[in-house]
Design a protein around this motif. Structure first.
Motif, PDB file in Angstrom:
ATOM      1  N   LYS A   6       3.045  -2.938   4.547  1.00  0.00           N
ATOM      2  CA  LYS A   6       3.590  -3.034   3.198  1.00  0.00           C
ATOM      3  C   LYS A   6       3.582  -4.426   2.589  1.00  0.00           C
ATOM      4  O   LYS A   6       3.905  -4.575   1.415  1.00  0.00           O
ATOM      5  N   PRO A  25      -9.836   4.347  -4.896  1.00  0.00           N
ATOM      6  CA  PRO A  25      -8.618   3.532  -4.917  1.00  0.00           C
ATOM      7  C   PRO A  25      -8.633   2.580  -6.103  1.00  0.00           C
ATOM      8  O   PRO A  25      -9.691   2.098  -6.520  1.00  0.00           O
ATOM      9  N   PHE A  52      -4.159   4.112   0.184  1.00  0.00           N
ATOM     10  CA  PHE A  52      -4.906   3.886   1.435  1.00  0.00           C
ATOM     11  C   PHE A  52      -5.750   5.078   1.888  1.00  0.00           C
ATOM     12  O   PHE A  52      -6.137   5.165   3.062  1.00  0.00           O
ATOM     13  N   THR A  89       0.834  -1.206   0.000  1.00  0.00           N
ATOM     14  CA  THR A  89       0.000   0.000   0.000  1.00  0.00           C
ATOM     15  C   THR A  89       0.860   1.244   0.000  1.00  0.00           C
ATOM     16  O   THR A  89       2.065   1.186   0.244  1.00  0.00           O
ATOM     17  N   VAL A  96      -2.258  -0.723  -3.822  1.00  0.00           N
ATOM     18  CA  VAL A  96      -3.489   0.047  -3.613  1.00  0.00           C
ATOM     19  C   VAL A  96      -3.180   1.200  -2.670  1.00  0.00           C
ATOM     20  O   VAL A  96      -2.484   1.024  -1.662  1.00  0.00           O
ATOM     21  N   THR A 120      -4.992  -5.210   5.489  1.00  0.00           N
ATOM     22  CA  THR A 120      -3.576  -5.208   5.861  1.00  0.00           C
ATOM     23  C   THR A 120      -3.318  -5.929   7.178  1.00  0.00           C
ATOM     24  O   THR A 120      -4.189  -6.081   8.029  1.00  0.00           O
ATOM     25  N   ILE A 143      -8.507  -0.040   2.100  1.00  0.00           N
ATOM     26  CA  ILE A 143      -7.577  -1.149   1.891  1.00  0.00           C
ATOM     27  C   ILE A 143      -7.031  -1.681   3.212  1.00  0.00           C
ATOM     28  O   ILE A 143      -6.623  -2.846   3.309  1.00  0.00           O
ATOM     29  N   ASN A 144      -7.069  -0.857   4.259  1.00  0.00           N
ATOM     30  CA  ASN A 144      -6.577  -1.331   5.558  1.00  0.00           C
ATOM     31  C   ASN A 144      -7.514  -2.334   6.229  1.00  0.00           C
ATOM     32  O   ASN A 144      -7.185  -2.857   7.296  1.00  0.00           O
TER      33      ASN A 144
END
Length: 709
Positions: A700, A626, A674, A600, A672, A686, A682-683
């Motif tokens: 990452k 995104p 964030f 990300t 992507v 993660t 997107i988190n």
């Protein structure tokens, strides 16, 4: 009708006052570009625009697209303007008196029932130094809680941890940016300066014009690669292994600085023993970078007379982030490239005040001046400055994500959030949202109703940068004064004033009798005196006269410290510490079920969780959602269509994203940005695995599966 309209427009133009121009700083990235705010006032309306300040000594009058639109969110009519309390599920406007009384009742009730540590405080990396200082003092004096941390934990904590362990001190850049063109080789590792700090790209372009060789280390071919002589497209999570390969070449071919190593470092023999065991072919297999490229990069840097290394989140946002950075610092030290013109290390700060934010008390383990809360001498000094018994200061708390876990477990019952949006910025954000909904009391101070603010029991209107006087410490370690230019909208209050008001109703007002930001700064100066981040010799007037000063600045009349480590490092013996770094795999690797690696990052048009930039139509229209950036070969195997949609899943959840084909990314990796919340966050995917030293989450790298949608 047309004649009437023309007459009206003519009258309107006649009533327009002369344009008012004032100077301020961009509120976004860590460069803190100064700019001119133009206000064209008329009886009917005020219009605003921004232009670059041609006299800015750092940027030479440059602004990026965010800077040119930086005023928009601050003057947005959608700003929060009144205190609000949730009643029957809806936030309703109330008076400040009513809001403060309800805050008092909630905090005292929870602490009376569950103890002082039942309340947590969560800050932000874009607050002024004065606000950071007051927030830390507020947590420890007004609330007497150990639970305080901030979103900057996700920015530079790995680089800070590595620098403290290696050099004995943490300042973002060891040299001013003006020295970049003096370097004959520059390594840019996991940093996309062209999109994240574009106004300083001039220094790197000038260096290249002067003959500097530039190496970019990144899984993607970013805009920064346009200036690269060599791009090492490393597999995400394998930076330390790559550096071990470079160290082997440098030691084997004799590019070290023996005199520097003997006089100014410890640990070289142990490092040599470790590097002798490294196999270049094994490093190549791990990293996806050929032995020839590893050797070429090592020779470029090792043979150069001068050189600099810069890291950012691509290297740091890993469960092994501290180790990754420490290995890059090993490269710096074995070649003796530090403490001299054109030689040094820099962690490219992401947030506006990411540097100052971690120096003056927002971090769980720190007190002002970069003192440590568990150090008896440091505790005693700050207790004396604050006028409280040392034993009343709380001990060390938890890092940002660990606080969310403590909320989920029910250990923290109430939370105060200032200038942050943890539902979007934390990893595993589904869990974070679930945890925040468990709170018995959530108080949010912000500019807009963010994803997190929508859960608040009480929502208070805070101050934007145009109203918010104070100092900021930009990426070089240069402290700048930013003056207030506009009145607060509606019933909004200054962030630091809100904290003082809450402290007052809690019966601790005597410790927060500030009348201005400058008054807070003068107390901060004393609190930092003798600490590693020493601001004592600075004053508002000096900072304005000199367009900022570099810390440490330990006494009045001191010029500040633009270049660090010229004669000694900050460990007691004055030496830097070399350390063997063993390669660690990411906490998640590709598998048959999850065959791709997600990484990300940022895009030029947006900032952090997007609360400000998504309210700026010019920016949001350029990058409205995104995108899943994926190599066409990988997309073809999956059956994705460019511009179509895909479902992306990790062990923590699934989101749906628009697809963007790119030849500039590794086939095993997807990217992507964030900056979005809710179903575009997107988190949610993660990995919250934490670095054991600094508690940085592994943003990452996480393993994902991708399917057409």
């Amino acid at each position: 009708m047309n004649e009437f309209l023309k007459h009206f427009q003519k009258q309107q133009a006649a009533m327009t006052r002369r344009e008012i121009t004032t100077q301020t700083e961009c509120p976004y990235c860590s460069v803190q570009c100064t700019m001119n705010l133009h206000e064209e006032k008329s009886i009917m309306v005020s219009r605003y625009s921004v232009s670059a300040n041609k006299e800015d000594p750092v940027t030479d009058g440059r602004l990026c697209v965010k800077g040119l639109n930086a005023h928009v969110h601050a003057v947005d009519e959608g700003r929060l303007k009144y205190p609000m309390i949730r009643e029957k599920g809806k936030l309703m406007k109330v008076s400040w008196e009513a809001a403060l009384e309800e805050i008092r009742i909630q905090l005292q009730t929870l602490q009376g029932k569950y103890g002082n540590d039942s309340i947590g405080v969560y800050g932000g990396g874009s607050l002024t130094n004065e606000e950071c200082y007051v927030l830390g003092k507020f947590a420890r004096i007004a609330l007497q809680t150990k639970y305080i941390d901030y979103n900057g934990r996700f920015c530079m904590s790995a680089a800070a941890g590595a620098s403290n362990l290696t050099f004995g001190i943490d300042r973002g850049l060891s040299n001013p940016l003006t020295e970049v063109p003096l370097a004959k080789c520059i390594i840019l590792a996991g940093t996309n300066i062209a999109e994240c700090q574009p106004t300083i790209m001039q220094y790197f372009r000038k260096a290249r014009q002067e003959g500097c060789k530039i190496i970019v280390i990144d899984p993607r071919e970013t805009a920064t690669c346009s200036i690269a002589d060599l791009h090492l497209k490393v597999k995400p999570g394998y930076d330390a292994a790559l550096v071990n390969g470079m160290l082997k070449v440098i030691l084997d071919e004799g590019y070290t600085d023996p005199d520097f190593l003997e006089k100014r470092t410890n640990g070289y023999a142990e490092l040599v023993e470790h590097v002798n065991k490294v196999s270049l072919s094994e490093v190549s297999a791990l990293t996806g970078v050929s032995p020839q490229q590893i050797t070429e990069a090592a020779r470029m840097y090792g043979q150069a007379e001068t050189g600099m290394i810069f890291t950012a989140r691509g290297v740091e946002q890993h469960a092994s982030g501290v180790a990754n950075v420490r290995n890059f610092l090993n490269l710096v030290l074995v070649t003796g490239k530090i403490g001299k013109p054109g030689c040094g290390y820099g962690a490219i700060t992401g947030q506006a005040n990411g540097q100052g934010g971690r120096e003056h008390g927002q971090k769980a383990d720190q007190l002002p001046g970069y003192r440590l809360i568990e150090n008896p001498e440091h505790r005693a000094y700050i207790a004396k400055v604050w006028g409280v018994p040392e034993e009343e200061l709380p001990r060390k708390g938890l890092s940002a994500y660990e606080m969310m876990e403590a909320i989920d477990r029910g250990e923290i019952k109430g939370l105060i959030i200032l200038g942050s949006n943890p539902i979007v910025s934390n990893p595993n954000s589904h869990m974070v949202e679930k945890a925040l909904k468990k709170l018995k009391f959530l108080l949010v101070i912000d500019l807009f109703e963010s994803e997190t603010a929508r859960l608040a029991n009480i929502l208070l209107p805070g101050s934007a940068y145009l109203e918010d006087e104070g100092t900021m410490t930009q990426l070089e370690g240069r402290v700048l004064v930013r003056r207030a230019l506009r009145p607060l909208p509606g019933k909004a209050r200054l962030d630091w004033r809100i904290l003082c008001d809450i402290a007052s109703v809690l019966g601790k007002g005597q410790y927060f009798q500030y009348q201005s930001a400058e008054e807070i700064f003068n107390e901060l100066r004393v609190a930092s005196k003798g600490g590693k981040a020493d601001y004592y010799g600075m004053t508002y007037s000096l900072l304005e006269q000199q367009h900022g000063m570099f810390w440490p600045c330990p006494e009045e009349g001191h010029p500040g410290t633009p270049r660090m480590f010229e004669h000694r490092f900050e460990h007691e013996d004055g030496r830097a510490q070399l350390t063997p770094i063993e390669h660690q795999n990411p906490k998640e690797v590709a598998t048959r079920k999850y065959p791709y690696l997600l990484t990300t990052g940022r895009v030029l048009q947006h900032y952090l969780s997007g609360v400000q930039t998504r309210h700026t139509s010019e920016l949001n229209s350029k990058y409205p959602e995104p995108l899943l950036e994926i190599h066409p070969d990988s997309a073809g195997e999956i059956g994705l269509v460019n511009g179509g949609h895909a479902k992306v899943s990790s062990k923590r959840g699934t989101i749906r994203l628009k697809v963007k084909f790119s030849q500039k990314i590794r086939p095993d990796t997807v990217f992507v940005a964030f900056h979005w919340g809710n179903d575009q966050c997107i988190n949610r995917l993660t990995n919250p695995a934490l670095d054991p030293t600094c508690k940085m989450p592994e943003f990452k790298v996480c393993a994902v599966q991708i399917n057409p949608s």
